[in-house]
Design a protein around this motif. Structure first.
Motif, mmCIF file in Angstrom:
data_model
loop_
_atom_site.group_PDB
_atom_site.id
_atom_site.type_symbol
_atom_site.label_atom_id
_atom_site.label_comp_id
_atom_site.label_asym_id
_atom_site.label_seq_id
_atom_site.Cartn_x
_atom_site.Cartn_y
_atom_site.Cartn_z
ATOM 1 N N ILE A 165 0.851 -1.192 0.000
ATOM 2 C CA ILE A 165 0.000 0.000 0.000
ATOM 3 C C ILE A 165 0.884 1.238 0.000
ATOM 4 C CG2 ILE A 165 -1.908 -1.139 1.199
ATOM 5 C CD1 ILE A 165 -1.095 0.415 3.712
ATOM 6 N N SER A 166 0.278 2.351 -0.337
ATOM 7 C CA SER A 166 0.996 3.623 -0.328
ATOM 8 C C SER A 166 1.358 4.006 1.105
ATOM 9 C CB SER A 166 0.125 4.714 -0.941
ATOM 10 O OG SER A 166 0.741 5.976 -0.775
ATOM 11 N N GLN A 167 2.512 4.613 1.262
ATOM 12 C CA GLN A 167 2.921 5.101 2.579
ATOM 13 C C GLN A 167 2.025 6.240 3.072
ATOM 14 O OE1 GLN A 167 6.966 6.293 1.913
ATOM 15 N NE2 GLN A 167 6.396 8.263 1.054
ATOM 16 N N ASP A 168 1.162 6.730 2.208
ATOM 17 C CA ASP A 168 0.249 7.813 2.580
ATOM 18 C C ASP A 168 -0.920 7.342 3.438
ATOM 19 O OD1 ASP A 168 1.809 9.566 1.088
ATOM 20 O OD2 ASP A 168 0.648 9.217 -0.732
ATOM 21 N N TYR A 169 -0.990 6.037 3.744
ATOM 22 C CA TYR A 169 -2.132 5.494 4.476
ATOM 23 C C TYR A 169 -1.688 4.723 5.720
ATOM 24 C CZ TYR A 169 -4.182 6.664 -0.003
ATOM 25 O OH TYR A 169 -4.574 7.333 -1.135
ATOM 26 N N PRO A 170 -1.164 5.420 6.728
ATOM 27 C CA PRO A 170 -0.655 4.732 7.921
ATOM 28 C C PRO A 170 -1.748 4.049 8.748
ATOM 29 C CG PRO A 170 -0.653 7.104 8.262
ATOM 30 C CD PRO A 170 -0.985 6.872 6.803
ATOM 31 N N LEU A 171 -2.941 4.599 8.778
ATOM 32 C CA LEU A 171 -4.020 3.954 9.538
ATOM 33 C C LEU A 171 -4.385 2.606 8.924
ATOM 34 C CD1 LEU A 171 -6.362 7.022 10.203
ATOM 35 C CD2 LEU A 171 -4.684 5.976 11.762
ATOM 36 N N THR A 172 -4.388 2.551 7.604
ATOM 37 C CA THR A 172 -4.689 1.295 6.921
ATOM 38 C C THR A 172 -3.574 0.285 7.138
ATOM 39 O OG1 THR A 172 -6.014 2.450 5.275
ATOM 40 C CG2 THR A 172 -5.256 0.240 4.701
ATOM 41 N N ALA A 173 -2.327 0.738 7.131
ATOM 42 C CA ALA A 173 -1.202 -0.166 7.395
ATOM 43 C C ALA A 173 -1.340 -0.786 8.783
ATOM 44 C CB ALA A 173 0.122 0.576 7.262
ATOM 45 N N ASP A 174 -1.695 0.023 9.771
ATOM 46 C CA ASP A 174 -1.904 -0.488 11.126
ATOM 47 C C ASP A 174 -3.073 -1.464 11.173
ATOM 48 O OD1 ASP A 174 0.203 1.071 12.035
ATOM 49 O OD2 ASP A 174 -1.094 2.656 12.814
ATOM 50 N N LEU A 175 -4.163 -1.135 10.491
ATOM 51 C CA LEU A 175 -5.340 -2.005 10.454
ATOM 52 C C LEU A 175 -4.987 -3.354 9.836
ATOM 53 C CD1 LEU A 175 -8.404 -2.584 10.628
ATOM 54 C CD2 LEU A 175 -8.614 -1.455 8.408
ATOM 55 N N LEU A 176 -4.267 -3.340 8.737
ATOM 56 C CA LEU A 176 -3.885 -4.588 8.082
ATOM 57 C C LEU A 176 -3.004 -5.439 8.990
ATOM 58 C CD1 LEU A 176 -3.255 -3.245 4.494
ATOM 59 C CD2 LEU A 176 -5.087 -4.799 5.197
ATOM 60 N N ALA A 177 -2.099 -4.809 9.712
ATOM 61 C CA ALA A 177 -1.247 -5.542 10.644
ATOM 62 C C ALA A 177 -2.086 -6.203 11.738
ATOM 63 C CB ALA A 177 -0.205 -4.609 11.249
ATOM 64 N N ARG A 178 -3.080 -5.491 12.244
ATOM 65 C CA ARG A 178 -3.965 -6.066 13.267
ATOM 66 C C ARG A 178 -4.796 -7.210 12.709
ATOM 67 N NH1 ARG A 178 -4.908 -0.603 14.253
ATOM 68 N NH2 ARG A 178 -7.034 -0.777 13.444
ATOM 69 N N GLU A 179 -5.049 -7.194 11.407
ATOM 70 C CA GLU A 179 -5.823 -8.254 10.757
ATOM 71 C C GLU A 179 -4.955 -9.443 10.349
ATOM 72 O OE1 GLU A 179 -9.144 -8.546 10.152
ATOM 73 O OE2 GLU A 179 -9.524 -6.705 11.273
ATOM 74 N N GLY A 180 -3.646 -9.366 10.621
ATOM 75 C CA GLY A 180 -2.761 -10.489 10.350
ATOM 76 C C GLY A 180 -2.000 -10.422 9.037
ATOM 77 N N TYR A 181 -2.043 -9.284 8.365
ATOM 78 C CA TYR A 181 -1.301 -9.113 7.115
ATOM 79 C C TYR A 181 -0.022 -8.335 7.385
ATOM 80 C CZ TYR A 181 -5.665 -10.428 4.858
ATOM 81 O OH TYR A 181 -6.779 -11.101 4.469
ATOM 82 N N TRP A 182 0.965 -8.558 6.532
ATOM 83 C CA TRP A 182 2.163 -7.741 6.556
ATOM 84 C C TRP A 182 1.931 -6.615 5.568
ATOM 85 C CZ3 TRP A 182 6.324 -6.919 9.360
ATOM 86 C CH2 TRP A 182 7.352 -6.150 8.815
ATOM 87 N N ALA A 183 1.850 -5.384 6.053
ATOM 88 C CA ALA A 183 1.623 -4.228 5.183
ATOM 89 C C ALA A 183 2.964 -3.594 4.861
ATOM 90 C CB ALA A 183 0.710 -3.221 5.868
ATOM 91 N N GLU A 184 3.341 -3.664 3.619
ATOM 92 C CA GLU A 184 4.583 -3.059 3.139
ATOM 93 C C GLU A 184 4.213 -1.732 2.493
ATOM 94 O OE1 GLU A 184 8.531 -2.682 2.786
ATOM 95 O OE2 GLU A 184 7.650 -4.554 3.531
#
Length: 84
Positions: A38-57
């Motif tokens: 995902i774009s680095q412009d979306y830190p909330l989504t990166a955190d959400l994905l991590a909580r859902e068990g995905y590695w957000a790069e």
């Protein structure tokens, strides 16, 4: 996924993760296995994905955005395992 799309039930059988409000553009992402680009412009989504068990790069996508594109439309897609 953007909430407006997710609420219509268009993807039965898929796990739906809704983007946080204000980060709707993060729905234009690319999943490869358990990694989501995902774009680095979306830190909330990166955190959400991590909580859902995905590695957000997160990636710098400013140049791609200049041509009104995102990660999914700038990618190659394949099925099956990659072989060397």
């Amino acid at each position: 996924m953007h909430a407006e799309v997710g609420r219509f039930g268009a993807f039965p059988g898929f796990r739906i993760v809704l983007t946080p409000e204000g980060e709707e553009g993060a729905a234009n992402a690319l999943r490869i296995g358990d990694t989501v680009l995902i774009s680095q412009d979306y830190p909330l989504t990166a955190d959400l994905l991590a909580r859902e068990g995905y590695w957000a790069e997160t990636l710098a996508t400013q140049e791609v955005a200049k041509i009104d594109a995102g990660l999914s439309c700038m990618s190659l897609r394949w099925r099956g395992p990659l072989t060397g």
